[in-house]
Scaffold this active site. Sequence first.
Site, PDB file in Angstrom:
ATOM      1  N   GLY A   2      97.390  57.865  18.142  1.00  0.00           N
ATOM      2  CA  GLY A   2      96.493  56.728  18.096  1.00  0.00           C
ATOM      3  C   GLY A   2      95.030  57.121  18.047  1.00  0.00           C
ATOM      4  O   GLY A   2      94.154  56.255  17.966  1.00  0.00           O
ATOM      5  N   ASP A   3      94.750  58.406  18.067  1.00  0.00           N
ATOM      6  CA  ASP A   3      93.374  58.900  18.051  1.00  0.00           C
ATOM      7  C   ASP A   3      92.875  58.956  16.606  1.00  0.00           C
ATOM      8  O   ASP A   3      93.417  59.689  15.776  1.00  0.00           O
ATOM      9  CB  ASP A   3      93.325  60.289  18.693  1.00  0.00           C
ATOM     10  CG  ASP A   3      91.906  60.780  18.897  1.00  0.00           C
ATOM     11  OD1 ASP A   3      91.460  60.811  20.048  1.00  0.00           O
ATOM     12  OD2 ASP A   3      91.240  61.144  17.910  1.00  0.00           O
TER      13      ASP A   3
END
Length: 223
Positions: free
Chosen positions: A172-173
């Site tokens: 999710g980064d």
Amino acid sequence: MTTRGKREAEEAGGGLCYDAGAAVKHLAKADPVLGRLMKRAGPFALKTRHLHNPFEALARNIVFQQLHGSAAEAIHRRVVDLFGGGRLRPQDVLAAPDEELRGVGLSGAKAAALKDLAAKTLDGTVPTLARLKRMGDEEIVERLTQVRGIGRWTVEMLLMFRLGRPDVLPVGDYAVRKGFMVAYSLDEMPKPKALELHAEVWRPYRSVASWYMWRALEHPGQG
């Protein structure tokens, strides 16, 4: 690995729970594109921050959310000073009036998150440091994301930079995905699932590969 051996490895590796040199060699052999990126970017230099206790670390993360470093540091210091300038204790935070927490610069959402963290620390939802060190990564994610304001990414950063875990992949980064796009000469950023599938070859050192995805933005080169 024995408890003593693990402790010695952590001390030698600056808090890491793994041999960084072995990880780099494994990744270079498993993924040639990543291997070339590692040569461009230089030695692996992830530094862990000592974890005194989970409550203080997570409280700091909550304060720092969506703020720049200097502003966040100032607010965090005022929060600590509110309780005498020593170590934050969950019982103190839980007893503090909301207006006092708001008065040192916390938003209403962050004040509520700190109180929820304090309550869940006292009731055992947030494990002690000794317990955390014995838990698996996904079990830690499941427990800590029960706290208001603590999402998966926050826990993944704690796993990588506080506990020194070797196999964390923060799909999710944004910067990890952008770095992957740059390193592998893609036309667009990969979807989280596509990144997960590729990262199977990085196991059991996905933390190291993720760190190099961040570096890819500084050392684009040629994949």
